[in-house]
Design a protein around this motif. Structure first.
Motif, short mmCIF file in Angstrom:
data_model
loop_
_atom_site.label_atom_id
_atom_site.label_comp_id
_atom_site.label_asym_id
_atom_site.label_seq_id
_atom_site.Cartn_x
_atom_site.Cartn_y
_atom_site.Cartn_z
N ASN A 289 5.39 -1.23 10.37
CA ASN A 289 5.58 -0.24 9.33
C ASN A 289 6.24 -0.85 8.32
OD1 ASN A 289 4.53 1.98 10.52
ND2 ASN A 289 6.28 2.67 11.78
N MET A 290 7.20 -1.93 8.15
CA MET A 290 7.67 -2.58 7.24
C MET A 290 6.91 -3.64 6.62
SD MET A 290 11.65 -4.37 7.37
CE MET A 290 12.43 -2.98 7.79
N TYR A 291 6.37 -4.20 7.13
CA TYR A 291 5.72 -5.70 6.67
C TYR A 291 3.83 -5.33 6.67
CZ TYR A 291 9.98 -8.08 6.71
OH TYR A 291 11.31 -8.40 6.41
N LEU A 292 3.53 -4.55 7.55
CA LEU A 292 1.92 -4.61 7.64
C LEU A 292 1.55 -3.02 7.35
CD1 LEU A 292 1.51 -6.68 10.98
CD2 LEU A 292 1.71 -7.38 8.69
N ASN A 293 2.11 -2.53 6.27
CA ASN A 293 1.62 -1.31 5.89
C ASN A 293 0.61 -1.32 4.68
OD1 ASN A 293 3.67 -2.30 4.21
ND2 ASN A 293 4.51 -0.34 3.95
N ASN A 294 -0.34 -2.44 5.12
CA ASN A 294 -1.58 -2.32 4.05
C ASN A 294 -3.05 -2.08 4.90
OD1 ASN A 294 -3.81 -3.34 2.95
ND2 ASN A 294 -2.50 -4.95 2.02
N TYR A 295 -3.48 -0.85 4.55
CA TYR A 295 -4.78 -0.23 5.29
C TYR A 295 -5.73 -1.21 5.45
CZ TYR A 295 -2.05 3.93 5.81
OH TYR A 295 -1.47 5.12 5.85
N GLU A 296 -5.71 -2.39 4.69
CA GLU A 296 -7.01 -3.46 4.80
C GLU A 296 -6.78 -4.00 6.27
OE1 GLU A 296 -8.83 -7.27 2.55
OE2 GLU A 296 -7.23 -6.11 1.68
N LEU A 297 -5.56 -4.16 6.77
CA LEU A 297 -4.96 -4.98 7.91
C LEU A 297 -5.71 -4.04 9.15
CD1 LEU A 297 -1.52 -5.90 7.11
CD2 LEU A 297 -3.39 -7.53 7.60
N ALA A 298 -5.88 -2.73 8.93
CA ALA A 298 -6.52 -1.86 9.95
C ALA A 298 -7.99 -2.10 10.32
CB ALA A 298 -6.45 -0.22 9.57
N ASN A 299 -8.53 -3.12 9.58
CA ASN A 299 -10.02 -3.54 9.72
C ASN A 299 -9.90 -4.49 10.94
OD1 ASN A 299 -11.36 -2.15 7.75
ND2 ASN A 299 -10.73 -3.93 6.27
N TYR A 300 -8.75 -4.73 11.33
CA TYR A 300 -8.58 -5.69 12.52
C TYR A 300 -7.77 -4.99 13.80
CZ TYR A 300 -9.69 -9.17 9.04
OH TYR A 300 -10.23 -10.00 8.01
N GLU B 199 1.25 6.80 26.24
CA GLU B 199 0.43 6.33 25.05
C GLU B 199 1.50 5.48 24.09
OE1 GLU B 199 -2.88 5.95 24.13
OE2 GLU B 199 -3.45 6.91 26.29
N PRO B 200 1.05 4.56 23.51
CA PRO B 200 2.00 3.82 22.73
C PRO B 200 2.31 4.69 21.38
CG PRO B 200 0.11 2.62 22.77
CD PRO B 200 -0.16 3.75 23.78
N VAL B 201 3.44 4.37 20.58
CA VAL B 201 3.49 4.64 19.43
C VAL B 201 3.10 3.55 18.45
CG1 VAL B 201 5.26 5.47 17.56
CG2 VAL B 201 5.62 6.15 19.92
N LEU B 202 2.03 4.16 17.49
CA LEU B 202 1.18 3.22 16.65
C LEU B 202 2.16 3.22 15.24
CD1 LEU B 202 -2.34 4.04 17.57
CD2 LEU B 202 -0.89 2.48 18.70
#
Length: 268
Positions: free
Chosen positions: A196-207, A219-222
């Motif tokens: 939430n601090m360093y990877l809050n770029n929705y392009e990364l959600a392609n992975y 269930e994990p907190v995402l």
């Protein structure tokens, strides 16, 4: 007298005629033995309970290992331990190869487990060189192996010279380089607070996401970035015991067959 005799004869003939006709109708209405058998069989089939198909809903289970577990791979047996997949550390930054990688990588496959390998990302190292360094170590990756994994967490962020946006762009370069070279979409390993601090770029959600969350039970907190896409792997704890070894406890978001389909679909 003749008329009376004639009338009696006619009456007898009529009675005989109607008796024969009634007997013929009864015969037509009575089913044959074959018809009776067919009806009984059909009725039996309809009333018999249908066979229940029990689907395997148990999540595929695995562990991840590195030199910290020493020679654990020698003591793990597929016939005894309820493990479907094992992920091992391969590289870190641009210069470190896990001392147990070659042995772990080969032995996991020899013992019949689904295998995977991960690279530990270091923010101050060149992203393209990191990707190449990792790729060189897993050149023999097979179609039934897990996709390559990039571990991105607080321990890999060196100093304060880079902004979250710069780190995101660096991470994307690593991921894209791996994907272009191997034609496999890599997986991101991280935890929610860091992401939430360093990877809050929705392009990364392609992975696909391998999320570490030791607090949740069902269930994990995402991280925000993956809340729509969901996760593929969940590292649920770091206290799983096998013999005298302590391991991370990992679950795929689906059963073993689902895992195999995911692996197949990750290839381009």
């Amino acid at each position: 007298m003749k008329q009376l005799y004639f009338k009696l004869l006619m009456l007898i003939c009529m009675i005989f005629f109607y008796a024969c006709a009634d007997s013929s109708k009864q015969k037509e209405a009575t089913p044959t033995t074959n018809e009776k058998t067919e009806k009984i069989e059909k009725s039996t089939k309809e009333t018999q309970p249908k066979e229940k198909v029990v689907e395997n809903t148990k999540p595929a289970f695995g562990i991840d290992i590195s030199f910290y577990q020493g020679n654990e791979i020698d003591d793990i047996e597929k016939s005894r331990d309820s493990i479907d997949f094992i992920i091992c550390k391969a590289t870190q930054g641009v210069s470190m190869i896990d001392p147990m990688f070659q042995k772990n990588w080969a032995t996991i496959k020899e013992k019949g487990f689904i295998r995977g390998a991960y690279h530990f990302y270091v923010s101050t190292d060149n992203p393209l060189e990191q990707a190449e360094f990792f790729i060189e170590r897993i050149q023999d990756i097979q179609p039934n192996d897990l996709p390559p994994i990039v571990d991105i967490e607080q321990g890999g962020i060196v100093g304060n010279s880079q902004t979250p946006t710069e780190i995101q762009q660096s991470v994307l370069k690593v991921l894209k380089a791996i994907e272009e070279r191997l034609h496999i979409k890599p997986i991101i390993y991280t935890n929610t607070n860091f992401a939430n601090m360093y990877l809050n770029n929705y392009e990364l959600a392609n992975y696909p996401l391998w999320i570490a969350d030791y607090e949740s039970k069902k269930e994990p907190v995402l991280p925000i970035t993956w809340q729509e896409k969901g996760y593929v792997l969940w590292q649920k704890s770091d206290t799983y015991k096998i013999l005298n070894y302590t391991n991370d406890e990992d679950y795929f978001n689906g059963n073993l067959e689902d895992l195999k389909v995911f692996i197949e679909n990750s290839r381009e």
